[in-house]
Design an enzyme around this catalytic site. Structure first.
Site, mmCIF file in Angstrom:
data_model
loop_
_atom_site.group_PDB
_atom_site.id
_atom_site.type_symbol
_atom_site.label_atom_id
_atom_site.label_comp_id
_atom_site.label_asym_id
_atom_site.label_seq_id
_atom_site.Cartn_x
_atom_site.Cartn_y
_atom_site.Cartn_z
ATOM 1 N N GLU A 1 -11.897 56.834 -37.736
ATOM 2 C CA GLU A 1 -11.099 56.654 -36.512
ATOM 3 C C GLU A 1 -10.477 55.264 -36.440
ATOM 4 O O GLU A 1 -10.556 54.577 -35.412
ATOM 5 C CB GLU A 1 -11.962 56.933 -35.272
ATOM 6 C CG GLU A 1 -12.506 58.354 -35.257
ATOM 7 C CD GLU A 1 -13.300 58.714 -34.014
ATOM 8 O OE1 GLU A 1 -13.869 57.810 -33.389
ATOM 9 O OE2 GLU A 1 -13.349 59.913 -33.692
ATOM 10 N N ASP B 1 -18.362 66.879 -33.254
ATOM 11 C CA ASP B 1 -18.471 65.721 -32.378
ATOM 12 C C ASP B 1 -19.046 66.079 -31.012
ATOM 13 O O ASP B 1 -18.304 66.128 -30.034
ATOM 14 C CB ASP B 1 -17.070 65.114 -32.209
ATOM 15 C CG ASP B 1 -17.106 63.724 -31.601
ATOM 16 O OD1 ASP B 1 -18.213 63.198 -31.410
ATOM 17 O OD2 ASP B 1 -16.028 63.180 -31.326
ATOM 18 N N GLU C 1 -20.048 62.796 -22.888
ATOM 19 C CA GLU C 1 -18.618 62.737 -23.205
ATOM 20 C C GLU C 1 -17.938 64.112 -23.155
ATOM 21 O O GLU C 1 -16.916 64.275 -22.508
ATOM 22 C CB GLU C 1 -18.445 62.117 -24.595
ATOM 23 C CG GLU C 1 -17.007 62.119 -25.064
ATOM 24 C CD GLU C 1 -16.830 61.545 -26.464
ATOM 25 O OE1 GLU C 1 -17.830 61.134 -27.070
ATOM 26 O OE2 GLU C 1 -15.684 61.500 -26.931
HETATM 27 O O1 GCW Z 1 -16.873 61.204 -29.882
HETATM 28 C C1 GCW Z 1 -16.044 60.250 -30.441
HETATM 29 C C2 GCW Z 1 -15.574 59.442 -29.297
HETATM 30 C C3 GCW Z 1 -15.208 58.026 -29.652
HETATM 31 C C4 GCW Z 1 -16.369 57.416 -30.385
HETATM 32 C C5 GCW Z 1 -16.593 58.236 -31.645
HETATM 33 C C6 GCW Z 1 -17.777 57.756 -32.448
HETATM 34 C C7 GCW Z 1 -17.151 55.170 -30.391
HETATM 35 O O2 GCW Z 1 -14.497 60.103 -28.715
HETATM 36 O O3 GCW Z 1 -14.927 57.353 -28.454
HETATM 37 O O4 GCW Z 1 -16.134 56.065 -30.682
HETATM 38 O O5 GCW Z 1 -16.873 59.561 -31.309
HETATM 39 O O6 GCW Z 1 -18.834 58.370 -32.323
HETATM 40 O O7 GCW Z 1 -17.645 56.818 -33.189
#
Ligand code: GCW
Length: 843
Positions: free
Chosen positions: A311, A390, A418
């Site tokens: 990311e 995720d 989240e």
């Molecule tokens: O779930 C995603 C999130 C990001 C997060 C990433 C991660 C810290 O949307 O905000 O970044 O995972 O786990 O690295």
């Protein structure tokens, strides 16, 4: 003065009762599960024979915490002040000390179990002929854990007169991560600003951080990484290390180790080297020097977590190096000091090609890390999210958990919600985590449930454990939803003992948090245990994942956002069918990453459980599931059932009025009512979207037809203008109304044409962060209700994220009555409205 007059008139016993009532009113949730509320006198009397003296044998700050906690807990729950004694007891005593220390008093002392490391025992025995309640363990920290365990028993009114039990944690590593930024914000944090940082400095007042460490210790958590894994490059700047040392100082008395997230590019970006290539000796030297500096100021520093090549974070791939090489260079610098590296397996390409039917984000972790098995140093732990995507509402277990046999592993679970309602929805996650932990990966044909792999038992690994992304904030009750704290509590309890049932954890947490009233415990446990299934039903059933707005805040429904982008959370919904083919035979081959036994569950469509089927297979909407129902009808029904169930939580909670303190009662009532309304937004958005996509009607005739609903755009409007939200499914009927820029007040009205009677009117409006509009409901020009749109919701436009239901109850309506909604906009928030729904009053 007035107070005095009132007090004078009230007989004393009543006055005392009132004081208690007031104390009950004051509960804010700040004390979480460590309330130590006074027990009923008849319950307290059961502890009458408990020793009244306390001997603490250790001298460390951790030992002192245990002593303070026992004093505080016993005082709070039993109203008794323990006498502090020193040295060998001369009468009945509670004795807290390590096995070695107790043996120094009495060489014959022989505790049960094998008390290694953090294991503790509680024993009723005699020491030097004196009656003793012994809290012991391998270390001072273990003794502290024992003190908390004893207090937990008393809070739950359990007997403690004949104790002889030992408890050893399932794993050595029981950590939380905070995703706090140095400016005080928290990535995916939903409970206010950071308890650690503000204005790029460590906060001067760390009282909350100390309290947090106490909460963590009370459930056996022994480490905390305090900053965002998208790590700030300056977290280990020399002047910052000194500030971090202050956090370590408040953690230390609770046996919680401090860790931080680092960025692998630091040697170049802040260290002034010309490279961060992990194989370059200069880079190794830089990390060595950096950790020497850290340990000079924080001798018990725990270690670091690394997010790289993920990311947008830089990583070893820039130099053609792999994660093991990146992890080891840091691990070797930490090794002499006893520190560890958590290297995250959350490495994937977020620019995947949607048109490529073989592309699959779920494959990434295994594809990258499995070939490296055996190449990570012994003080590296690969930190693996529980699912391959995720933190979705349901995912299969990450195949990587079964794919490393010569590497330490930790499972990463997300306490901060989240993708599960961001604490505005109550979702008790323990049942989901239990399913993951109990899942048998059948590695090498052996019984290898995830919980045994991460303990290191399956493959004889020395290190391993649990990491929970917690993201508590300055919010008074830590997670901004009183019930959400059960997830933090349960995380710690499961890491300690993954065999505890979800029911036992919910019961225990509720008793500690709300008291032992059976009706309260039953209702809250019921809501908690029903909450994940309900959330799954009204968001993403059948393995569709959460179906939330993935390119936005990850909150409200936005099924379309899953598709046509590089993020790879695709559901591949078309006009004929839905689901992602991940089979070996015809799909992305993801199924092939599991052991042959697990492949047999997921490869054949006929074997795949309904609740995960669309994660693995693309099927027609008319495909009949094991349940006998078609896929599309299941989607429709499930969303209706989930929303209805959520409405039931409100009713169940209402039965507790007067049984829990008013503050928390009202707060949770508002939360559950909001959730019940938002569950309907979810239901309609997802069902409407699939209805349009599939062209198949709901057999029960509900989807797209709402007989009691009047769309705002169909009402008689004054000053309001019709708009279409960015995603059509974000408003009922694909449209809403917003007050024109030049107007100060707008209205939307309709004539009621139902039978005379008592009704409730639901007004669906949008609450944006750009202002605080006001609304009024008028019936025949008389104001029946009014409120302000002052919730804090994500997003700044009318959408499913910002859609809120307001319920006006108990309106008497007659045919021909005019119902009018008046909106007063505030700045950019133009009092937007979606619809009203008039329903017979539910009693
Ligand atoms: O779930 C995603 C999130 C990001 C997060 C990433 C991660 C810290 O949307 O905000 O970044 O995972 O786990 O690295």
């Amino acid at each position: 003065m007035l107070d005095r007059i009132i007090m004078q008139r009230i007989p004393l016993p009543f006055a005392v009762l009132m004081l208690f009532a007031c104390a009950a009113l004051a509960e804010s949730g700040e004390d979480a599960w460590l309330r130590y509320a006074r027990l009923d006198p008849h319950v307290a009397s059961r502890y009458a024979s408990m020793p009244t003296a306390l001997v603490t044998l250790g001298h460390s700050s951790v030992s002192r915490s245990g002593q303070t906690e026992l004093l505080r807990g016993i005082q709070g729950m039993l109203g008794r002040t323990l006498r502090i004694d020193i040295g060998a007891p001369t009468g009945p005593a509670i004795i807290a000390g390590t096995v070695e220390q107790v043996r120094a008093l009495d060489a014959s002392f022989d505790p049960p179990g094998n008390l290694q490391a953090d294991g503790f025992a509680l024993i009723s025995t005699r020491i030097k002929g004196q009656e003793a309640l012994i809290i012991t363990g391998g270390t001072d920290r273990a003794v502290l854990y024992g003190a908390f365990a004893l207090l937990r028993k008393i809070a739950q009114a359990e007997g403690i007169s004949a104790l002889n039990e030992a408890q050893v944690p399932s794993v050595p590593v029981r950590w939380v991560n905070q995703w706090d930024n140095l400016d005080g914000s928290i990535e995916r944090g939903y409970a206010g600003q950071s308890i650690f940082f503000e204005n790029r400095r460590v906060r001067p007042n760390l009282a909350r951080a100390a309290e947090y460490a106490r909460l963590l210790a009370s459930v056996g958590i022994n480490g905390c990484n305090v900053n965002n894994v998208n790590a700030d490059l300056h977290i280990l700047d020399s002047d910052f290390i000194a500030q971090l040392a202050r956090i370590a100082d408040v953690f230390r008395p609770y046996g919680v180790k401090l860790g931080v997230a680092v960025n692998v590019s630091m040697p170049k970006q802040v260290g002034r080297l010309d490279t961060f290539d992990p194989l370059d000796p200069k880079v190794a030297e830089w990390w060595n020097g950096k950790f020497d500096e850290v340990y000079r100021q924080i001798p018990d520093f725990g270690g670091v977590v690394v997010k790289a090549d993920s990311e947008g974070q830089l990583g070893p791939s820039l130099y053609g190096r792999n994660p093991a090489e990146a992890a080891n260079v840091i691990a070797r610098a930490l090794k002499p000091h006893g520190g560890i590296v958590f290297y995250r397996a959350f490495v994937y390409d977020h620019h995947l090609d949607w048109n490529n039917l073989k592309a699959d984000r779920a494959r990434a972790a295994y594809d990258i890390f499995h070939p490296l098995d055996g190449q990570f140093d012994d003080n590296v732990i690969v930190q693996i999210k529980h699912g391959p995507i995720d933190f979705q509402v349901r995912e299969p277990v990450s195949p990587l958990l079964g794919g490393l046999q010569k590497t330490n592993e930790a499972i990463e679970l997300q306490i901060t919600q989240e993708y599960t309602g961001q604490q505005r929805h109550t979702v008790f996650l323990i049942p989901m985590w239990k399913e993951v932990l109990d899942f048998d990966m059948a590695v090498n044909g052996q019984n290898t449930p995830v919980k045994d792999i991460i303990t290191g038992r399956s493959f004889h690994r020395p290190l391993g454990g649990y990491v929970g992304v917690a993201n508590v904030g300055l919010s008074t009750n830590w997670l901004a939803n009183q019930l959400a704290l059960a997830n933090l509590y349960g995380f710690g309890r499961l890491a300690w003992n993954p065999d505890l049932t979800a029911q036992a954890i919910a019961d225990e947490w509720t008793k500690l948090t709300f008291g032992n009233d059976r009706a309260v415990v039953k209702a809250i446990t019921n809501i908690q245990l029903g909450s994940w299934p309900a959330y799954e039903s009204y968001t993403g059933p059948l393995g569709l994942q959460t179906l939330t707005n993935i390119t936005g805040p990850h909150y409200g429904p936005a099924p379309e956002s899953q598709e046509h982008n590089g993020w790879g959370q695709w559901i591949r919904a078309g006009h004929d069918g839905v689901g992602m083919d991940r089979t070996v035979a015809t799909g992305t081959g993801f199924v092939g990453q599991y052991s042959p036994t697990v492949q047999k569950i997921y490869e054949p469509l006929a074997n795949t459980p309904d609740n995960i089927v669309l994660f693995f297979h693309h099927v027609p909407y008319t495909y009949r599931l094991h349940s006998g129902k078609t896929v599309i009808q299941t989607i429709y029904d499930s969303h209706y059932e989930g929303a209805e169930e959520t409405g039931e939580f409100v009713k169940e909670w209402q039965l507790l009025k007067g049984r829990v303190d008013d503050g928390r009662y009202e707060e949770l009532l508002a939360q559950l009512e909001y959730q019940a309304g938002h569950a309907i937004v979810w239901r309609d958005a997802v069902d409407d979207w699939f209805h349009q996509m599939s062209g198949v009607d709901d057999q029960k005739g509900r989807v797209g037809r709402h007989p009691n609903r009047v769309e705002a755009e169909a009402m008689e409007l004054r000053g309001y203008r019709v708009f279409e939200p960015t995603s059509w499914e974000g408003a009922s009927g694909g449209k809403g109304v917003a007050c024109s820029a030049e107007m100060t007040t707008c209205s939307a009205q309709t004539k009621f044409d139902g039978a005379a009677g008592l009704y409730e009117v639901d007004i669906e409006y949008f609450d944006l962060s750009s202002g605080t509009s006001k609304f009024k409901v008028l019936v025949n020009n008389h104001v029946a209700d009014e409120w302000r749109a002052d919730m804090l919701l994500p997003g700044n436009e009318p959408s499913a994220d910002s859609s809120v239901r307001h319920r006006t109850k108990g309106l008497t309506l007659h045919p021909g009555d005019v119902i009018c909604i008046e909106g007063t906009p505030d700045r950019a928030e133009r009092a937007p409205l979606d619809y009203i729904e008039v329903l017979p009053l539910q009693r």
